[in-house]
Design a protein around this motif. Structure first.
Motif, short mmCIF file in Angstrom:
data_model
loop_
_atom_site.label_atom_id
_atom_site.label_comp_id
_atom_site.label_asym_id
_atom_site.label_seq_id
_atom_site.Cartn_x
_atom_site.Cartn_y
_atom_site.Cartn_z
N THR A 89 0.84 -1.19 0.00
CA THR A 89 0.00 0.00 0.00
C THR A 89 0.88 1.25 0.00
O THR A 89 2.11 1.16 0.13
N VAL A 90 0.24 2.40 -0.08
CA VAL A 90 0.97 3.67 -0.12
C VAL A 90 1.71 3.92 1.19
O VAL A 90 2.65 4.73 1.24
N ASP A 91 1.32 3.25 2.25
CA ASP A 91 1.99 3.43 3.54
C ASP A 91 3.26 2.59 3.66
O ASP A 91 3.99 2.73 4.65
N ASP A 92 3.54 1.74 2.69
CA ASP A 92 4.70 0.86 2.75
C ASP A 92 5.94 1.52 2.16
O ASP A 92 5.86 2.54 1.46
N THR A 93 7.08 0.90 2.44
CA THR A 93 8.31 1.15 1.71
C THR A 93 8.76 -0.20 1.16
O THR A 93 8.80 -1.19 1.88
N LYS A 124 1.05 10.97 -2.54
CA LYS A 124 1.51 10.95 -3.93
C LYS A 124 3.00 11.24 -4.02
O LYS A 124 3.72 10.62 -4.82
N GLN A 125 3.49 12.16 -3.20
CA GLN A 125 4.92 12.45 -3.18
C GLN A 125 5.72 11.25 -2.69
O GLN A 125 6.78 10.94 -3.22
N HIS A 126 5.19 10.56 -1.67
CA HIS A 126 5.86 9.36 -1.16
C HIS A 126 5.93 8.29 -2.24
O HIS A 126 6.97 7.64 -2.42
N LEU A 127 4.84 8.09 -2.97
CA LEU A 127 4.84 7.10 -4.04
C LEU A 127 5.86 7.45 -5.12
O LEU A 127 6.53 6.57 -5.67
N ARG A 176 15.72 -0.13 7.00
CA ARG A 176 14.77 -1.22 6.99
C ARG A 176 13.55 -0.85 6.14
O ARG A 176 13.19 0.32 6.03
N TRP A 177 12.93 -1.87 5.55
CA TRP A 177 11.76 -1.67 4.69
C TRP A 177 10.62 -2.54 5.18
O TRP A 177 10.83 -3.60 5.77
N SER A 178 9.38 -2.11 4.88
CA SER A 178 8.22 -2.88 5.32
C SER A 178 7.88 -4.01 4.35
O SER A 178 7.18 -4.95 4.72
N VAL A 234 10.21 -4.88 11.56
CA VAL A 234 9.32 -5.67 12.40
C VAL A 234 7.89 -5.52 11.87
O VAL A 234 7.45 -4.40 11.58
N ASN A 235 7.22 -6.64 11.72
CA ASN A 235 5.89 -6.73 11.11
C ASN A 235 5.92 -6.50 9.60
O ASN A 235 4.86 -6.41 8.97
N GLY A 236 7.12 -6.43 9.04
CA GLY A 236 7.24 -6.34 7.60
C GLY A 236 7.02 -7.70 6.96
O GLY A 236 7.06 -8.74 7.62
N ARG A 237 6.81 -7.71 5.64
CA ARG A 237 6.53 -8.96 4.93
C ARG A 237 7.42 -9.08 3.70
O ARG A 237 7.75 -8.07 3.07
N ALA A 238 7.77 -10.32 3.40
CA ALA A 238 8.72 -10.56 2.31
C ALA A 238 8.23 -11.69 1.43
O ALA A 238 7.54 -12.61 1.88
N ALA A 239 8.59 -11.62 0.14
CA ALA A 239 8.39 -12.70 -0.82
C ALA A 239 9.67 -12.81 -1.63
O ALA A 239 10.09 -11.83 -2.25
N VAL A 240 10.29 -13.99 -1.61
CA VAL A 240 11.57 -14.16 -2.27
C VAL A 240 11.58 -15.45 -3.07
O VAL A 240 11.14 -16.50 -2.58
#
Length: 428
Positions: A89-93, A124-127, A176-178, A234-240
């Motif tokens: 989502t837009v709140d993620d990094t 929008k600026q964050h995106l 760190r990234w979410s 922490v509470n971040g999610r990954a797909a690898v």
């Protein structure tokens, strides 16, 4: 001009880094730039047309075996399915430490931007400027990624580059990234190169040693997996995307897998079919996991849901390529946004408890349960071209393993020959 552009900061510097002019005929250069490119009104075409055209060129380059570009290209239907279930989502990094041509980053940005009309100016600026980040070791590939993002309207030509041209495994980036989405390069050796001597020869330092890693190994995929575990919030999610050997390799592999199921929530695995990657000999899986707060003495993984898209599935790059619809059942079974307790088992989707995983030899995650019809029913054998391609893939993978063994033996022999002749050497 190329040298000056390559020295600039930001996106322009990334795109023109180490660029070379391969057109030596001034008349051809003038015709290309002035008569052809300059006559098109590119700004009026819009980012959709320009970006799609560029993606088509990337796909065509990946299919060209001579160019070697296929090793950086992840099938777009697979990327789309992964992004759909991770749901950035837009709140993620979002980061991809081995971004290749930027497919994961681009799809994540597109997914988070789908409700652009309802976004605030800050969102929008964050995106545009802070949502995505990529790391890429190869200059030419980083250039493709930066161009791909820019043509799709991500970032600006005079802004900072979202792509870092560096070896992601070299050290902890300190950030760190979410969300982490990535398909690390296949192959067992690390990408770290050391230089020695006056003749410029290079040798691969095959062992990555970092204090934030739980195991020291020369397996590049295991090192990328450790790196991803480190850079996730922490509470971040990954797909690898990872090859099969990561699921069962002992030693460092077992250590890393046990940490993954204990300190992280390894909740889903997608077993991928063969014949979908341009790099041959690949049997791969997608691991989905979340990072949790430290919980000494407890484990975060409760159930590992495994979806088998490999058994009795046959794909090729040309005649029967993987399409998004082939992953619909997986996405529906994953139930993005819903609690995992809402999932139900099916023929291809099974859940395995933490105790079942830990009880397996070396915490082996190479789990199968479906019967391979091609081994029991001669009438259901796949077509000859599919069988031939699978044989080629198996032989290519075997050759890669033998090459690693040969290199290790040569290294051991070299160290023995370098030993003082007066020292007693035990030979076998």
């Amino acid at each position: 001009m190329l040298l000056e552009l390559g020295r600039r900061d930001g996106v322009i510097g990334t795109i023109f880094r180490k660029a070379q002019n391969r057109i030596q005929d001034p008349a051809k250069l003038q015709r290309l730039i002035h008569d052809l490119i300059n006559k098109e009104n590119w700004s009026a075409s819009g980012t959709d047309i320009n970006g799609d055209a560029y993606e088509s060129l990337l796909a065509k380059g990946a299919s060209d075996k001579g160019s070697g570009a296929g090793q950086y290209f992840t099938p777009r239907p697979l990327i789309q399915a992964i992004v759909d279930v991770i749901d950035p989502t837009v709140d993620d990094t979002v980061t991809d430490p081995a971004c290749g041509t930027g497919g994961f980053l681009l799809m994540a940005h597109e997914h988070a931007s789908k409700d652009a009309a309802s976004l605030t100016p800050t969102q929008k600026q964050h995106l545009r400027e802070g949502f995505i980040h990529g790391g890429e070791l190869v200059d030419s590939t980083a250039r493709l990624a930066a161009m791909n993002l820019l043509l799709h309207g991500v970032g600006s030509y005079d802004g900072p580059s979202p792509i870092d041209v560096r070896d992601s495994l070299a050290n902890d980036p300190g950030r760190r990234w979410s969300v982490v989405l990535t398909n690390p390069p296949f192959g067992r050796k690390s990408s770290v190169t050391t230089f020695y001597g006056d003749d410029g020869e290079t040798s691969e330092n095959t062992v990555i040693e970092r204090q934030d890693f739980v195991a020291t190994t020369s397996n590049k995929q295991l090192n990328f997996l450790q790196h991803i575990m480190t850079i996730l919030e922490v509470n971040g999610r990954a797909a690898v995307v990872l090859p099969d050997n990561v699921l069962f390799e002992g030693g460092a592999g077992e250590t890393i897998r046990r940490k993954l199921v204990d300190d992280y929530d390894l909740h889903t695995m997608l077993r991928l079919p063969t014949g979908i990657f341009y790099a041959q000999g690949v049997k791969a899986n997608v691991l989905f996991f979340d990072r949790k707060k430290a919980n000494p003495g407890q484990h975060w993984t409760e159930k590992l849901w495994v979806y088998d898209l490999r058994t009795n599935q046959h794909f090729t790059l040309k005649q029967n390529p993987l399409q998004r619809r082939h992953l619909d059942e997986f996405v529906q079974g994953y139930k993005p946004g819903a609690p995992r307790s809402a999932r139900t088992e099916s023929e291809r989707f099974k859940a395995f408890s933490y105790d079942e995983i830990i009880a397996r030899d070396k915490a082996n995650l190479d789990i199968t349960w479906l019967k391979d019809d091609s081994l029991t029913d001669l009438d259901s054998l796949p077509s000859p071209e599919v069988i031939a391609r699978e044989i080629v893939e198996d032989l290519t993978a075997a050759l890669a393993e033998f090459e690693a063994v040969a290199s290790a033996l040569e290294k051991q022999l070299g160290s023995i020959e370098a030993t003082d002749p007066s020292d007693p050497v035990e030979t076998h």
